[in-house]
Design an enzyme around this catalytic site. Structure first.
Site, PDB file in Angstrom:
ATOM      1  N   SER A 107       0.835  -1.210   0.000  1.00  0.00           N
ATOM      2  CA  SER A 107       0.000   0.000   0.000  1.00  0.00           C
ATOM      3  C   SER A 107       0.868   1.258   0.000  1.00  0.00           C
ATOM      4  O   SER A 107       1.614   1.479  -0.937  1.00  0.00           O
ATOM      5  CB  SER A 107      -0.970  -0.080   1.192  1.00  0.00           C
ATOM      6  OG  SER A 107      -1.945   0.907   1.119  1.00  0.00           O
ATOM      7  N   ASP A 157     -10.358  -4.033  -4.989  1.00  0.00           N
ATOM      8  CA  ASP A 157      -9.759  -3.000  -4.121  1.00  0.00           C
ATOM      9  C   ASP A 157     -10.577  -1.715  -4.220  1.00  0.00           C
ATOM     10  O   ASP A 157     -10.661  -1.109  -5.296  1.00  0.00           O
ATOM     11  CB  ASP A 157      -8.308  -2.750  -4.559  1.00  0.00           C
ATOM     12  CG  ASP A 157      -7.531  -1.927  -3.541  1.00  0.00           C
ATOM     13  OD1 ASP A 157      -8.169  -1.118  -2.825  1.00  0.00           O
ATOM     14  OD2 ASP A 157      -6.302  -2.085  -3.462  1.00  0.00           O
ATOM     15  N   HIS A 188      -8.263  -4.644  -0.598  1.00  0.00           N
ATOM     16  CA  HIS A 188      -6.970  -3.973  -0.393  1.00  0.00           C
ATOM     17  C   HIS A 188      -6.043  -4.810   0.503  1.00  0.00           C
ATOM     18  O   HIS A 188      -4.827  -4.673   0.433  1.00  0.00           O
ATOM     19  CB  HIS A 188      -7.202  -2.583   0.216  1.00  0.00           C
ATOM     20  CG  HIS A 188      -6.009  -1.684   0.095  1.00  0.00           C
ATOM     21  ND1 HIS A 188      -5.533  -1.228  -1.115  1.00  0.00           N
ATOM     22  CD2 HIS A 188      -5.182  -1.164   1.040  1.00  0.00           C
ATOM     23  CE1 HIS A 188      -4.461  -0.458  -0.919  1.00  0.00           C
ATOM     24  NE2 HIS A 188      -4.228  -0.413   0.386  1.00  0.00           N
TER      25      HIS A 188
HETATM   26  C1  MLT Z   1      -1.437   5.916   0.006  1.00  0.00           C
HETATM   27  O1  MLT Z   1      -1.848   6.865   0.617  1.00  0.00           O
HETATM   28  O2  MLT Z   1      -0.254   5.652  -0.193  1.00  0.00           O
HETATM   29  C2  MLT Z   1      -2.515   5.026  -0.556  1.00  0.00           C
HETATM   30  O3  MLT Z   1      -3.696   5.722  -0.623  1.00  0.00           O
HETATM   31  C3  MLT Z   1      -2.706   3.788   0.202  1.00  0.00           C
HETATM   32  C4  MLT Z   1      -2.838   3.989   1.681  1.00  0.00           C
HETATM   33  O4  MLT Z   1      -1.831   4.047   2.335  1.00  0.00           O
HETATM   34  O5  MLT Z   1      -3.955   4.049   2.198  1.00  0.00           O
END
Ligand code: MLT
Length: 212
Positions: A107, A157, A188
């Protein structure tokens, strides 16, 4: 044991298998340096594990760079944080005598790993990007010839449209990377399929690496 280097709090685990590739673990929003250690051990048995904590706090949750909203990144901050993370990796390689690592990011951690591939092409020797998004609207034009990258995105996701990781795969391919983009039946969060894909990818990269 938690330590600090080049402005990062981090954890390092020495490898136990000769020649096993070093892994740079990059956690998601709200994680820390402990989060991905078990995942690292599972997908890269015997590898040295280098696991920094993101320097930014969003409502108390560590991240690797600032965002303006979900999926909307503060690109100036990302650029600067990517430089800082590259410096950390270089300092840690020197401290522990490591080869260039394979990033294993989830992520937010996958997003800064993608930025690092395009901004500092020689810092990583490959990357596993789990639930990654395009980090830069207009990414640097660096060349990353044959750098192996696995992108695993979730078919359900809710954080990103399917076109987003596909665009990231295209950007990395345009820069010369060898990209395997898999869409797994998941949201996710990570699943066993991600673990199996990452393990097979790392084993394959290690098998192709020149002998140390
Ligand atoms: C981010 O902010 O890098 C992406 O939206 C994923 C997350 O960390 O939630």
């Amino acid at each position: 044991m938690t330590d600090s280097l080049a402005g990062f709090t981090y954890r390092f685990e020495k490898g136990s298998a000769a020649g096993a590739p070093s892994i740079l673990l990059l956690h998601g929003t709200g994680g820390d340096e402990n989060d991905l250690i078990d995942l690292g051990r599972a997908v890269a048995p015997g590898s040295p594990l280098l696991s920094p904590r993101g320097q930014v706090l969003e409502n108390g949750m560590p991240r690797f760079f600032r965002r303006l909203a979900e999926g909307v990144f503060d690109e100036a901050d990302l650029k600067q944080r990517t430089d800082a993370l590259a410096n950390f990796v270089i300092a840690a390689r020197e401290r522990y005598g490591l080869e260039a690592p394979i990033a294993l990011g989830f992520s937010n951690g996958a997003n800064i790993a993608a930025a690092m591939l395009m901004q500092h092409p020689y810092v990583l020797c490959g990357a596993v990007l789990l639930r990654a998004m395009v980090p830069y609207a207009d990414p640097p034009s660096a060349s990353i010839p044959r750098t192996p990258v696995l992108i695993a995105s979730g078919a359900q996701d809710p954080i990103m449209p399917a076109s987003n990781p596909a665009q990231l795969a295209a950007q990395l391919r345009e820069r010369g990377a060898t990209v395997d983009h898999r869409v797994v039946p998941a949201s996710h969060g990570l699943t066993q399929t991600d673990v199996s894909l990452a393990a097979a990818f790392i084993k394959n990269v290690a098998a192709k690496a020149p002998a140390l």
